[in-house]
Design a protein around this motif. Structure first.
Motif, PDB file in Angstrom:
ATOM      1  N   ASP A 426       0.831  -1.208   0.000  1.00  0.00           N
ATOM      2  CA  ASP A 426       0.000   0.000   0.000  1.00  0.00           C
ATOM      3  C   ASP A 426       0.864   1.255   0.000  1.00  0.00           C
ATOM      4  O   ASP A 426       0.575   2.238  -0.696  1.00  0.00           O
ATOM      5  N   THR A 427       1.916   1.234   0.792  1.00  0.00           N
ATOM      6  CA  THR A 427       2.842   2.376   0.818  1.00  0.00           C
ATOM      7  C   THR A 427       3.471   2.577  -0.552  1.00  0.00           C
ATOM      8  O   THR A 427       3.599   3.718  -1.039  1.00  0.00           O
ATOM      9  N   TRP A 428       3.862   1.490  -1.179  1.00  0.00           N
ATOM     10  CA  TRP A 428       4.455   1.557  -2.525  1.00  0.00           C
ATOM     11  C   TRP A 428       3.468   2.152  -3.523  1.00  0.00           C
ATOM     12  O   TRP A 428       3.834   2.984  -4.365  1.00  0.00           O
ATOM     13  N   PHE A 429       2.198   1.723  -3.437  1.00  0.00           N
ATOM     14  CA  PHE A 429       1.185   2.261  -4.344  1.00  0.00           C
ATOM     15  C   PHE A 429       1.046   3.774  -4.175  1.00  0.00           C
ATOM     16  O   PHE A 429       0.960   4.524  -5.157  1.00  0.00           O
ATOM     17  N   ARG A 430       0.981   4.225  -2.927  1.00  0.00           N
ATOM     18  CA  ARG A 430       0.812   5.658  -2.681  1.00  0.00           C
ATOM     19  C   ARG A 430       1.965   6.454  -3.281  1.00  0.00           C
ATOM     20  O   ARG A 430       1.784   7.561  -3.774  1.00  0.00           O
ATOM     21  N   LYS A 431       3.162   5.866  -3.236  1.00  0.00           N
ATOM     22  CA  LYS A 431       4.335   6.563  -3.758  1.00  0.00           C
ATOM     23  C   LYS A 431       4.396   6.531  -5.280  1.00  0.00           C
ATOM     24  O   LYS A 431       5.032   7.392  -5.897  1.00  0.00           O
ATOM     25  N   ASN A 432       3.757   5.530  -5.896  1.00  0.00           N
ATOM     26  CA  ASN A 432       3.951   5.316  -7.332  1.00  0.00           C
ATOM     27  C   ASN A 432       2.746   5.610  -8.212  1.00  0.00           C
ATOM     28  O   ASN A 432       2.832   5.480  -9.427  1.00  0.00           O
ATOM     29  N   PHE A 433       1.609   6.000  -7.603  1.00  0.00           N
ATOM     30  CA  PHE A 433       0.456   6.329  -8.434  1.00  0.00           C
ATOM     31  C   PHE A 433       0.772   7.446  -9.426  1.00  0.00           C
ATOM     32  O   PHE A 433       0.250   7.489 -10.527  1.00  0.00           O
ATOM     33  N   ASP A 434       1.629   8.376  -9.026  1.00  0.00           N
ATOM     34  CA  ASP A 434       1.939   9.511  -9.889  1.00  0.00           C
ATOM     35  C   ASP A 434       3.065   9.214 -10.878  1.00  0.00           C
ATOM     36  O   ASP A 434       3.423  10.069 -11.689  1.00  0.00           O
ATOM     37  N   SER A 435       3.625   8.017 -10.822  1.00  0.00           N
ATOM     38  CA  SER A 435       4.770   7.707 -11.696  1.00  0.00           C
ATOM     39  C   SER A 435       4.347   7.157 -13.048  1.00  0.00           C
ATOM     40  O   SER A 435       5.175   6.970 -13.929  1.00  0.00           O
ATOM     41  N   VAL A 436       3.045   6.857 -13.209  1.00  0.00           N
ATOM     42  CA  VAL A 436       2.528   6.366 -14.489  1.00  0.00           C
ATOM     43  C   VAL A 436       1.253   7.127 -14.825  1.00  0.00           C
ATOM     44  O   VAL A 436       0.625   7.740 -13.961  1.00  0.00           O
ATOM     45  N   TYR A 437       0.881   7.047 -16.100  1.00  0.00           N
ATOM     46  CA  TYR A 437      -0.363   7.693 -16.535  1.00  0.00           C
ATOM     47  C   TYR A 437      -1.550   6.811 -16.164  1.00  0.00           C
ATOM     48  O   TYR A 437      -1.591   5.626 -16.508  1.00  0.00           O
ATOM     49  N   ILE A 438      -2.521   7.380 -15.447  1.00  0.00           N
ATOM     50  CA  ILE A 438      -3.717   6.629 -15.062  1.00  0.00           C
ATOM     51  C   ILE A 438      -4.954   7.453 -15.413  1.00  0.00           C
ATOM     52  O   ILE A 438      -5.046   8.639 -15.073  1.00  0.00           O
ATOM     53  N   GLU A 439      -5.886   6.809 -16.091  1.00  0.00           N
ATOM     54  CA  GLU A 439      -7.157   7.458 -16.438  1.00  0.00           C
ATOM     55  C   GLU A 439      -8.289   6.493 -16.126  1.00  0.00           C
ATOM     56  O   GLU A 439      -8.269   5.326 -16.545  1.00  0.00           O
ATOM     57  N   ILE A 440      -9.285   6.960 -15.366  1.00  0.00           N
ATOM     58  CA  ILE A 440     -10.425   6.138 -14.983  1.00  0.00           C
ATOM     59  C   ILE A 440     -11.691   6.715 -15.623  1.00  0.00           C
ATOM     60  O   ILE A 440     -11.913   7.924 -15.597  1.00  0.00           O
ATOM     61  N   ASP A 441     -12.523   5.848 -16.188  1.00  0.00           N
ATOM     62  CA  ASP A 441     -13.770   6.281 -16.814  1.00  0.00           C
ATOM     63  C   ASP A 441     -14.632   7.035 -15.786  1.00  0.00           C
ATOM     64  O   ASP A 441     -14.769   6.592 -14.638  1.00  0.00           O
ATOM     65  N   PRO A 442     -15.204   8.186 -16.167  1.00  0.00           N
ATOM     66  CA  PRO A 442     -16.036   8.967 -15.238  1.00  0.00           C
ATOM     67  C   PRO A 442     -17.174   8.149 -14.621  1.00  0.00           C
ATOM     68  O   PRO A 442     -17.643   8.465 -13.522  1.00  0.00           O
ATOM     69  N   GLU A 443     -17.598   7.093 -15.315  1.00  0.00           N
ATOM     70  CA  GLU A 443     -18.671   6.241 -14.787  1.00  0.00           C
ATOM     71  C   GLU A 443     -18.304   5.658 -13.426  1.00  0.00           C
ATOM     72  O   GLU A 443     -19.168   5.353 -12.603  1.00  0.00           O
TER      73      GLU A 443
END
Length: 454
Positions: A426-443
């Motif tokens: 979980d700590t790793w995820f928090r640190k790395n969410f901004d290291s890649v492009y992520i787009e989630i459908d508004p739905e």
């Protein structure tokens, strides 16, 4: 919320590792919306159908009522898994082709055993084993890369005895799990050997087929007629493109000596006897077809295996050899011989198996055995259909009880370690969410996929 997140991750991993080995090539469920991409993580995408399938599979397995928040948890886990893949690409984390092929074989053997044979498997999915493997290969590779990436994150995580005790003491007394009777089992396996006469007959049959091909008959037609490889026979023996070290060594060595169109001599491998034709080479990959003839096994004599195991058992009973050492030296079961012969619980990976989950064929052998005893040799058939014999060792048995540190220290330690590893991930995820492009459908914006909680 933490428990929900872990539950969702457990659900998705279970689907990926067991049920999704079927779902990767099963029919998709009926959908009420047009399929499409609902999430992008760098070069990876998640389709609406993938989320729906995972969600419905989990509901079916857990017998829970539909809940929108559960679907959100599963989507969050899927996004996190794609993030692992994306970061693995950035960090050059890869797995060997041979490892992927080995895992594919393991899953195919498991599925084949579940449905009752190769023919039933192919009938059920209306596809050949080769087609099933081709469709599943990418999924398996991704799963292995994710596991390796998680190992990079959590490999150095450990727990101290103090942390284990604190973890246990923080569990409310009325929430302590109740463990049913469990058993630790080991076995030493000896395969029944095919006689020299049976091998000679299989080789001679293939030599005759080779003569017919050299005389002008069509390789593919004869493969359909005679090959005993259910995964390729109906495709005219075509295996498709493979890289080096993806096929058994004997087959690969013979194939790579051939030019396109050339026919090999008869080649023996662990699967039987092959006649190989090179079709095409593309860089480091090659495409071949083959005809496989297996020695007849109807008259395989298991008695030799039983006699050998009886001698090994005598050595163990006389304390001349430990069971673990005997397994390493004599067992034909590659999956257990280097682990002291211990049989792993497929669901958990541990050596402890609840008595009600023990293979019935084994249960009736060990039912009256005491801890430390080794059974007499018993004949059985392996998952891939081979005749064999084995002796079974009962290492430990437990009685039903509520969890406690004395009897269940290893289990509690494992649970504490898993919780600590989960926090590290979980700590790793928090640190790395901004290291890649992520787009989630508004739905799915209400799912707050990119919002992690402690």
């Amino acid at each position: 919320m933490k428990k929900k997140k872990l539950l969702a991750r457990m659900a998705y991993v279970a689907i990926c590792c067991i049920v999704a080995s079927v779902s990767a090539f099963a029919q998709a469920p009926v959908q009420t919306k047009v399929d499409g991409i609902i999430a992008k993580i760098d070069n990876h995408v998640i389709l609406r159908s993938e989320l729906e399938f995972s969600y419905l599979q989990y509901l079916a397995q857990s017998k829970q009522q539909p809940r929108p928040e559960l679907k959100c948890e599963i989507l969050r886990s899927m996004v996190q898994d794609k993030l692992l893949l994306a970061r693995a690409e950035i960090d050059s984390i890869t797995v060997e082709d041979a490892q992927v092929s080995g895992e594919l074989d393991r899953r195919m053997n498991y599925l084949t055993a579940q449905v009752g044979g190769v023919e039933r498997l192919e009938q059920y999915y209306n596809k050949t084993v080769k087609q099933l493997k081709d469709e599943l290969r990418r999924t398996v590779r991704d799963q292995l890369v994710m596991e390796k990436m998680q190992q990079e994150i959590t490999g150095k995580v450990t727990v101290t005895p103090k942390e284990i005790k604190r973890y246990f003491n923080e569990i409310p007394r009325d929430s302590l799990p109740y463990f049913s009777s469990e058993v630790e089992l080991g076995h030493i396996v000896k395969f029944a050997e095919v006689s020299k006469q049976q091998k000679a007959a299989a080789r001679q049959q293939l030599e005759e087929i080779r003569k017919r091909i050299l005389a002008g008959e069509d390789f593919a037609t004869l493969a359909k007629q005679y090959s005993q490889d259910p995964g390729s026979a109906q495709e005219g023996g075509v295996l498709g493109f493979f890289k080096k070290k993806e096929l058994v060594p004997e087959y690969e060595a013979a194939a790579l000596k051939l030019e396109p169109g050339q026919i090999s001599n008869v080649v023996e491998s662990q699967f039987g006897f092959h006649l190989i034709q090179m079709i095409e080479r593309k860089g480091q990959e090659f495409n071949t077809r083959h005809i496989l003839i297996k020695p007849a096994t109807a008259t395989v004599n298991v008695q030799e295996a039983v006699t050998a195991l009886d001698s090994i058992r005598t050595l163990i009973m006389n304390d001349s050899l430990t069971f673990a050492k005997a397994a390493k030296e004599f067992s034909d079961d590659k999956a257990t011989k280097d682990n002291g012969g211990m049989i792993a619980n497929r669901a958990t990976g541990s050596t402890y198996t609840p008595m009600d989950q023990v293979d019935p064929a084994i249960f009736f052998v060990i039912d009256t055995m005491e801890v430390g005893e080794v059974s007499k040799p018993v004949a059985f058939r392996t998952e891939d259909g081979r005749e064999a014999a084995r002796i079974i060792y009962v290492k430990s048995k437990s009685v039903p009880h509520q969890a406690n540190l004395d009897d269940d220290y290893q289990k509690i330690a494992s649970a504490a370690l898993n919780e600590k590893k989960s926090k590290a991930v979980d700590t790793w995820f928090r640190k790395n969410f901004d290291s890649v492009y992520i787009e989630i459908d508004p739905e799915y914006q209400d799912c707050k996929v990119l919002q992690l909680t402690n």
